[in-house]
Scaffold this motif. Sequence first.
Motif, PDB file in Angstrom:
ATOM      1  N   THR A 232     -37.105  -4.520  -5.657  1.00 39.96           N
ATOM      2  CA  THR A 232     -38.425  -4.065  -6.131  1.00 39.96           C
ATOM      3  C   THR A 232     -39.561  -4.844  -5.477  1.00 39.96           C
ATOM      4  OG1 THR A 232     -38.150  -5.532  -8.034  1.00 39.96           O
ATOM      5  CG2 THR A 232     -37.577  -3.223  -8.347  1.00 39.96           C
ATOM      6  N   GLN A 233     -39.300  -6.102  -5.104  1.00 41.60           N
ATOM      7  CA  GLN A 233     -40.342  -6.858  -4.403  1.00 41.60           C
ATOM      8  C   GLN A 233     -40.637  -6.256  -3.031  1.00 41.60           C
ATOM      9  OE1 GLN A 233     -38.960 -10.890  -4.362  1.00 41.60           O
ATOM     10  NE2 GLN A 233     -39.384 -11.212  -6.553  1.00 41.60           N
ATOM     11  N   GLN A 234     -39.586  -5.762  -2.371  1.00 39.41           N
ATOM     12  CA  GLN A 234     -39.772  -5.129  -1.058  1.00 39.41           C
ATOM     13  C   GLN A 234     -40.420  -3.756  -1.204  1.00 39.41           C
ATOM     14  OE1 GLN A 234     -35.897  -5.057   0.700  1.00 39.41           O
ATOM     15  NE2 GLN A 234     -35.736  -7.288   0.898  1.00 39.41           N
ATOM     16  N   MET A 235     -39.997  -3.022  -2.225  1.00 38.37           N
ATOM     17  CA  MET A 235     -40.500  -1.652  -2.435  1.00 38.37           C
ATOM     18  C   MET A 235     -41.115  -1.553  -3.836  1.00 38.37           C
ATOM     19  SD  MET A 235     -39.574  -0.277   0.406  1.00 38.37           S
ATOM     20  CE  MET A 235     -38.438  -0.608   1.748  1.00 38.37           C
ATOM     21  N   PRO A 236     -42.291  -2.086  -4.039  1.00 39.70           N
ATOM     22  CA  PRO A 236     -42.850  -2.111  -5.393  1.00 39.70           C
ATOM     23  C   PRO A 236     -43.206  -0.746  -5.956  1.00 39.70           C
ATOM     24  CG  PRO A 236     -44.461  -2.887  -3.777  1.00 39.70           C
ATOM     25  CD  PRO A 236     -43.176  -2.704  -3.034  1.00 39.70           C
ATOM     26  N   LYS A 237     -43.375   0.268  -5.066  1.00 38.78           N
ATOM     27  CA  LYS A 237     -43.768   1.594  -5.557  1.00 38.78           C
ATOM     28  C   LYS A 237     -42.590   2.427  -6.052  1.00 38.78           C
ATOM     29  CE  LYS A 237     -47.895   1.991  -2.636  1.00 38.78           C
ATOM     30  NZ  LYS A 237     -48.589   2.796  -1.618  1.00 38.78           N
ATOM     31  N   VAL A 238     -41.372   1.917  -5.840  1.00 35.65           N
ATOM     32  CA  VAL A 238     -40.184   2.674  -6.256  1.00 35.65           C
ATOM     33  C   VAL A 238     -39.791   2.242  -7.671  1.00 35.65           C
ATOM     34  CG1 VAL A 238     -37.767   3.180  -5.770  1.00 35.65           C
ATOM     35  CG2 VAL A 238     -39.375   2.882  -3.892  1.00 35.65           C
ATOM     36  N   HIS A 239     -39.620   3.237  -8.537  1.00 35.49           N
ATOM     37  CA  HIS A 239     -39.186   2.975  -9.908  1.00 35.49           C
ATOM     38  C   HIS A 239     -37.683   3.243 -10.003  1.00 35.49           C
ATOM     39  CE1 HIS A 239     -39.069   2.833 -14.228  1.00 35.49           C
ATOM     40  NE2 HIS A 239     -38.555   4.053 -14.266  1.00 35.49           N
ATOM     41  N   ILE A 240     -36.923   2.223 -10.452  1.00 37.76           N
ATOM     42  CA  ILE A 240     -35.456   2.344 -10.564  1.00 37.76           C
ATOM     43  C   ILE A 240     -35.113   2.386 -12.048  1.00 37.76           C
ATOM     44  CG2 ILE A 240     -33.240   1.308  -9.954  1.00 37.76           C
ATOM     45  CD1 ILE A 240     -34.742  -0.206  -7.716  1.00 37.76           C
ATOM     46  N   GLU A 241     -34.383   3.424 -12.470  1.00 37.40           N
ATOM     47  CA  GLU A 241     -34.078   3.612 -13.888  1.00 37.40           C
ATOM     48  C   GLU A 241     -32.561   3.663 -14.107  1.00 37.40           C
ATOM     49  OE1 GLU A 241     -34.941   6.791 -17.504  1.00 37.40           O
ATOM     50  OE2 GLU A 241     -36.037   6.947 -15.600  1.00 37.40           O
ATOM     51  N   PHE A 242     -32.078   2.804 -15.003  1.00 34.27           N
ATOM     52  CA  PHE A 242     -30.665   2.784 -15.399  1.00 34.27           C
ATOM     53  C   PHE A 242     -30.588   3.380 -16.799  1.00 34.27           C
ATOM     54  CE2 PHE A 242     -31.135  -0.551 -12.307  1.00 34.27           C
ATOM     55  CZ  PHE A 242     -29.945  -0.547 -11.583  1.00 34.27           C
ATOM     56  N   THR A 243     -29.767   4.396 -16.979  1.00 33.41           N
ATOM     57  CA  THR A 243     -29.597   5.037 -18.283  1.00 33.41           C
ATOM     58  C   THR A 243     -28.239   4.646 -18.847  1.00 33.41           C
ATOM     59  OG1 THR A 243     -30.910   6.900 -17.505  1.00 33.41           O
ATOM     60  CG2 THR A 243     -29.644   7.213 -19.541  1.00 33.41           C
ATOM     61  N   GLU A 244     -28.244   4.069 -20.059  1.00 32.12           N
ATOM     62  CA  GLU A 244     -27.000   3.591 -20.669  1.00 32.12           C
ATOM     63  C   GLU A 244     -26.042   4.761 -20.920  1.00 32.12           C
ATOM     64  OE1 GLU A 244     -25.510   0.866 -24.461  1.00 32.12           O
ATOM     65  OE2 GLU A 244     -27.640   1.271 -24.155  1.00 32.12           O
ATOM     66  N   GLY A 245     -24.794   4.574 -20.521  1.00 32.02           N
ATOM     67  CA  GLY A 245     -23.768   5.593 -20.743  1.00 32.02           C
ATOM     68  C   GLY A 245     -23.670   6.619 -19.634  1.00 32.02           C
ATOM     69  N   GLU A 246     -24.618   6.636 -18.686  1.00 32.77           N
ATOM     70  CA  GLU A 246     -24.576   7.588 -17.577  1.00 32.77           C
ATOM     71  C   GLU A 246     -24.136   6.880 -16.299  1.00 32.77           C
ATOM     72  OE1 GLU A 246     -28.088   9.834 -16.961  1.00 32.77           O
ATOM     73  OE2 GLU A 246     -28.169  10.615 -19.008  1.00 32.77           O
ATOM     74  N   ASP A 247     -23.347   7.598 -15.476  1.00 33.97           N
ATOM     75  CA  ASP A 247     -22.806   7.006 -14.255  1.00 33.97           C
ATOM     76  C   ASP A 247     -23.717   7.275 -13.061  1.00 33.97           C
ATOM     77  OD1 ASP A 247     -20.668   6.094 -15.686  1.00 33.97           O
ATOM     78  OD2 ASP A 247     -19.396   7.820 -15.232  1.00 33.97           O
ATOM     79  N   LYS A 248     -25.020   7.098 -13.263  1.00 31.07           N
ATOM     80  CA  LYS A 248     -25.940   7.296 -12.137  1.00 31.07           C
ATOM     81  C   LYS A 248     -27.167   6.414 -12.316  1.00 31.07           C
ATOM     82  CE  LYS A 248     -28.628  11.193 -13.943  1.00 31.07           C
ATOM     83  NZ  LYS A 248     -29.165  12.524 -13.658  1.00 31.07           N
ATOM     84  N   ILE A 249     -27.861   6.184 -11.198  1.00 33.94           N
ATOM     85  CA  ILE A 249     -29.101   5.404 -11.180  1.00 33.94           C
ATOM     86  C   ILE A 249     -30.185   6.299 -10.595  1.00 33.94           C
ATOM     87  CG2 ILE A 249     -30.228   3.327 -10.303  1.00 33.94           C
ATOM     88  CD1 ILE A 249     -27.348   2.189  -9.898  1.00 33.94           C
ATOM     89  N   THR A 250     -31.308   6.436 -11.297  1.00 33.09           N
ATOM     90  CA  THR A 250     -32.388   7.327 -10.863  1.00 33.09           C
ATOM     91  C   THR A 250     -33.451   6.518 -10.134  1.00 33.09           C
ATOM     92  OG1 THR A 250     -31.969   8.688 -12.810  1.00 33.09           O
ATOM     93  CG2 THR A 250     -34.032   9.063 -11.641  1.00 33.09           C
ATOM     94  N   LEU A 251     -33.871   7.051  -8.942  1.00 30.89           N
ATOM     95  CA  LEU A 251     -34.909   6.416  -8.129  1.00 30.89           C
ATOM     96  C   LEU A 251     -36.107   7.349  -8.044  1.00 30.89           C
ATOM     97  CD1 LEU A 251     -32.652   5.244  -5.142  1.00 30.89           C
ATOM     98  CD2 LEU A 251     -33.122   4.034  -7.256  1.00 30.89           C
ATOM     99  N   GLU A 252     -37.295   6.781  -8.144  1.00 36.46           N
ATOM    100  CA  GLU A 252     -38.499   7.592  -8.110  1.00 36.46           C
ATOM    101  C   GLU A 252     -39.587   6.823  -7.367  1.00 36.46           C
ATOM    102  OE1 GLU A 252     -41.739   9.315 -11.293  1.00 36.46           O
ATOM    103  OE2 GLU A 252     -39.683   8.957 -11.977  1.00 36.46           O
ATOM    104  N   GLY A 253     -40.250   7.496  -6.393  1.00 32.64           N
ATOM    105  CA  GLY A 253     -41.305   6.833  -5.644  1.00 32.64           C
ATOM    106  C   GLY A 253     -41.602   7.557  -4.341  1.00 32.64           C
ATOM    107  N   PRO A 254     -42.372   6.915  -3.430  1.00 24.24           N
ATOM    108  CA  PRO A 254     -42.653   7.523  -2.124  1.00 24.24           C
ATOM    109  C   PRO A 254     -41.344   7.839  -1.391  1.00 24.24           C
ATOM    110  CG  PRO A 254     -44.073   5.631  -2.497  1.00 24.24           C
ATOM    111  CD  PRO A 254     -43.078   5.638  -3.598  1.00 24.24           C
ATOM    112  N   THR A 255     -41.332   8.965  -0.656  1.00 21.88           N
ATOM    113  CA  THR A 255     -40.095   9.476  -0.058  1.00 21.88           C
ATOM    114  C   THR A 255     -39.401   8.451   0.826  1.00 21.88           C
ATOM    115  OG1 THR A 255     -41.105  11.664  -0.085  1.00 21.88           O
ATOM    116  CG2 THR A 255     -39.126  11.394   1.250  1.00 21.88           C
TER     117      THR A 255
END
Length: 1229
Positions: free
Chosen positions: A394-417
Amino acid sequence: MSSVAVLTQESFNEHRSGLLPEQSRAAAAGPSAGEDEDALPTYKEAFPPLPEKAASPEGTQETVNAWTSKIRPLKSSIITQVFHVPLEERKYKDINQFGEGDQAKVCVDIMHKTGAHLELSLAKDQGLSIMVSGKLDAVMKARKEIVSRLQTQASATVGIPKEHHRFVIGKNGEKLQELELKTATKIQIPRPDDPSNQIKISGTKEGLEKAKHEILLISAEQDKRAVERVNIDKVYHPFITGAYNKLVGDMMQETGARINVPPPSVNKSEIVITGEKEQVALAVAMIKKIYEDKKKNATTIAVEVKKSQHKYVIGPKGNTLQEILDKTGVSVEIPPSDSSSETVILRGEPDRLGQALTEVYAKANSYTVSSVSASSWLHRFIIGKKGQNLAKITQQMPKVHIEFTEGEDKITLEGPTKDVQMVQSQIEAIVTDLVSRMDYAEISVDPKFHRHLIGKGGVNINRIKELHKVTVRIPPDNEKSNLIRIEGDPQGVQEAKKELLELASRMENERTKDLIIEQRFHRAIIGQKGEKIKEVRDKFPEVIINFPDPAQKSDIVQLRGPRTEVEKCSKFMQKIVAEMVKIEVSIPSKLHNSLIGSKGRLVRSIMEECGGVHIHFPTEGSGIDKVTIRGPVEEVEKAKQQLLGLAEEKVLMVVGTKNCFCAQLVIHYHMLRTIKIIFFFQQTKSHTAELRAKPEYHKFLIGKGGGNIRKVRDSTGARIIFPTSDDKDQELITVVGTEEAVQEAQKELEELIKSLDNVVEDTMNVDPKHHRYFVARRGQVLRDLADEYGGVLVSFPRTGSQSEKVTLKGAKECVEAAKKRMQEIVEDLDAQVTIECVIPQKFHRSIMGPKGSRIQQITRDHNVQIKFPEREDPQAAPPAEAPIQENGEANGEVKEPVDPNAPKKCDVIVLSGRKERCDAAVEALKALVPVTIEVEVPFELHRYIIGQKGSGIRKMMDEFEVNIQVPAPDQQSDKISITGLAHHLDRAKEGLLERVKELQAEQEDRALRSFKLTITVDPKYHPKIIGRKGAIITNIRTEHDVNIQFPEKNDENQDQITITGYEHKAIAARDAIKAIVDELEEMISEDITLDSRVHARIIGARGKGIRKIMDEFKVDLRFPQSGAADPNLVTVTGRPELVDEAIDHLLNLEEEYMADVVENEAKMAYMRPSGGSAAAMEENRGPSKGFVVREAPWTTGNEKAPDMTSSEDFPSFGAPVTTKTSPWGPKRF
């Protein structure tokens, strides 16, 4: 009282009609330039010079100038005011009772209530002067009390518009209270439903005029203000507010009015403008102009934008929409988040729509959403300890939001392409690495073993984690889950799994037992520094013994381990506890040394004599009288009696001269009484003497049951102490007592010992048939004789010689005593008979008693031998049938027929001894045979007699020492059998019948209480009948002692309420419910519209505000739930007249709170403008001239004007001043 300027009704009306024409023209002309210059203060007025001293004929005196005249002296917090009450206005006019009577009582009460100090005096005109001292608040309260209680009251009315009444009341009535306190009057304002506009004032004449003046001023102030509401379509609000609320801010600054535009989240089209009438009119005109212009010129276009991209168009806190509006002047309308529509509407000037559309698409496509597949158990490893791994990304890419959802086998990324693509590749690399070197396993373990797996302070689980380099997740207790998850290195996971399963398996085979031991014994069992409990743990190494924390005051000691070991340990500890009975005896501390004896011999002899009890004396010199005795109950009591007996023999204090002494003897008895006896006697001292005797003589000297030594003690008063088995000198005998008593006891003992030293030999004749009795069991009887009679030696002739001569050798007295005893035994053997006592075998166990105690007692009491038969084997085969006889013979043998009435061998008890003693023993045995009687008890009462888990019947059996047998339920029998000793049965029967009477009375009462009554009540009234948190229905239940049952949700009859209880009480409860229903049916419900923005303030913190309104007006208020169709709709329910009052009150509150809401929203909009708009406002404002004065020194002379940016010319408080260096050195002040 002090006089005030009064605003009359006429002048008030003149004020309301507006300014006079001349005043209006003067005001319209405005100030001229000359007037502006004259208005500037002079330098001396703004900065008055410090006072200077001047000589005067009277002496030195300070000059008075502007500076000194403006300095206010500090005032004391204690003030004094004098109030005067004329004679004609005094309530208490009796001059003779001044300083006493009702007037004095009232003054004292006022001082207590307010904390102020009152002093009364009479003037020449008989008026009352009252001096009040105290803090300002206390003085004002006292003043109000004085006016209302010591002065006659007058009343007056003042009329102001009804809508101004709430401003007189103020927020929460604060303004009205302040006004009443200030004017010392009582002000009554008509209720909202009262059409009258007259306000009634009561108090003194002066207070009346002052209160009228203040009320008219408040109304006049409100006449100047105006509120205007303008309905503008919601879609045009952005054009009125402008980007970042810049436009509406400019309008408020220009007009001076407050403009409240509802925020986008509030679906309201009404814009509220408040302020002076002219200001409001100007602001309304400006708003309408913008609205008409935009409505005429603006057009719209609709575009489709993915729902997921709407938030990028909106931006954080709507900043992107504001940015587009600022750049292009186009408003972008986004559908609500709960709508499925993807259509975005752009509204604005036609030539600006294209640019705005480009901006919308640019913002929508500037961000992207992606996901990375990763098992949920890997998430925390990806995040890292305290988020270290994630922080690097996140320090390198501060505009990217990384979301971990409990119980789900995936990680969601959101930000500039581009940023999202880089972060995705990094996380995928981390996941691949973790999967290659990590594994997990899940095991199922019963939750009750989880805390044992964790161990005390986590010692077990931490050891496993460190040993195998894994992480173990044990679910918390509230989850009640069996699954334990192990994660880490594959090999470590398998090893940890194996170890945890082994631990769990071992725990399943363990048993936990709670042992009840009184807490006062815990320390004694544990021992000082834990040495005693260590011995127990060493003896039972597989058992874990847990004592409760001393602060818990618990008696439960927990044992855990293998079943058999736990049982053994439990019995062992119970045995320890049995020996730990402890009592305290009060013995004067001055006697302790004499009771302990030389080297502790005296107290040790008591301990040995009383079965090894432990006697603890307090520390010498402590002055404590309590002596603690611990051990078995009987032995402790015996030791207590001996200690108290010894204490009676001791003299506490001897005071006197050489030969005659006055002594005070304090004797402590066990009944906790102290008797003080004062007497004179000759000097006595505790004396000790020592004797020596062979150890084999000691038992003879002591005698059977201590009989011999007790005779010596009783006759002489001395105490004789024999050595214990631990003493080195086994021949030493110590005599303790007074000198005379010791001499007498010593003389008697020496004679006894001397006679024992004279060895003689004697013979006696014993029939050979009795010899076997004496020598059987390896000569046990002979050994007993030797122990009892001073080691006398008894010799019987050899077996088969048929000689009757028996030789006795030893001390003369011992030989004589042994010979006498042997003759008694022979006589008993000659007179011995054997008789049989037939008692059915099923009673033998009961006769024997616990551990054979009863039978042992009979044997001792009657000196007989009792032998019980062998038990009959119930599984043994019955005897074979007799062979068929031919001609009266069976195989040539003739057998006598068996007597069917003959007793069974297993029922015959054999007794041996003297006939009279055997007969008495038989009677005693038969008295122990349990008898059974039957008692008639109704079958339906049996289960109540048995009690919960048998507690009732067990209690009766323990109380009456009998066995009570209740027939099985399937027998439907009314007979209950009682078995026990005859003298116990009558008492048990009476107790059982008494219990039956109690149960029958309870049954009758239960039948009366089971009366049921059903009433029909509309379900909509049920919550009202129940009340808040069940308060109303609980009150009815408690008051009438009934049970009231409301229908369940799935019941067919939802309107049926069932009342159960006594008939008259159920009817009373029904009437109470009907009264509530009748009252509810008279109620009405009305809906009103209250702005949702004031709902929270009306409700108040934790509903305090709404409860107050509901209690005051006796109504019910229902506010809309979140997401309701109409968020402003409020329902008021109650009696018609109360509903109207409550609605008026609510509308007044809304108007009051809305003013604050509008003001706050406008203030927030003004206080948070964007950087650009703030700069623009500064430009419009123009350069500030700052603070300007006339006739300053630097305008007339050559003096330089002060530099306002210089910290030297204008130093700040508390900051060091940097002085300018000078060739002449620093300045001196």
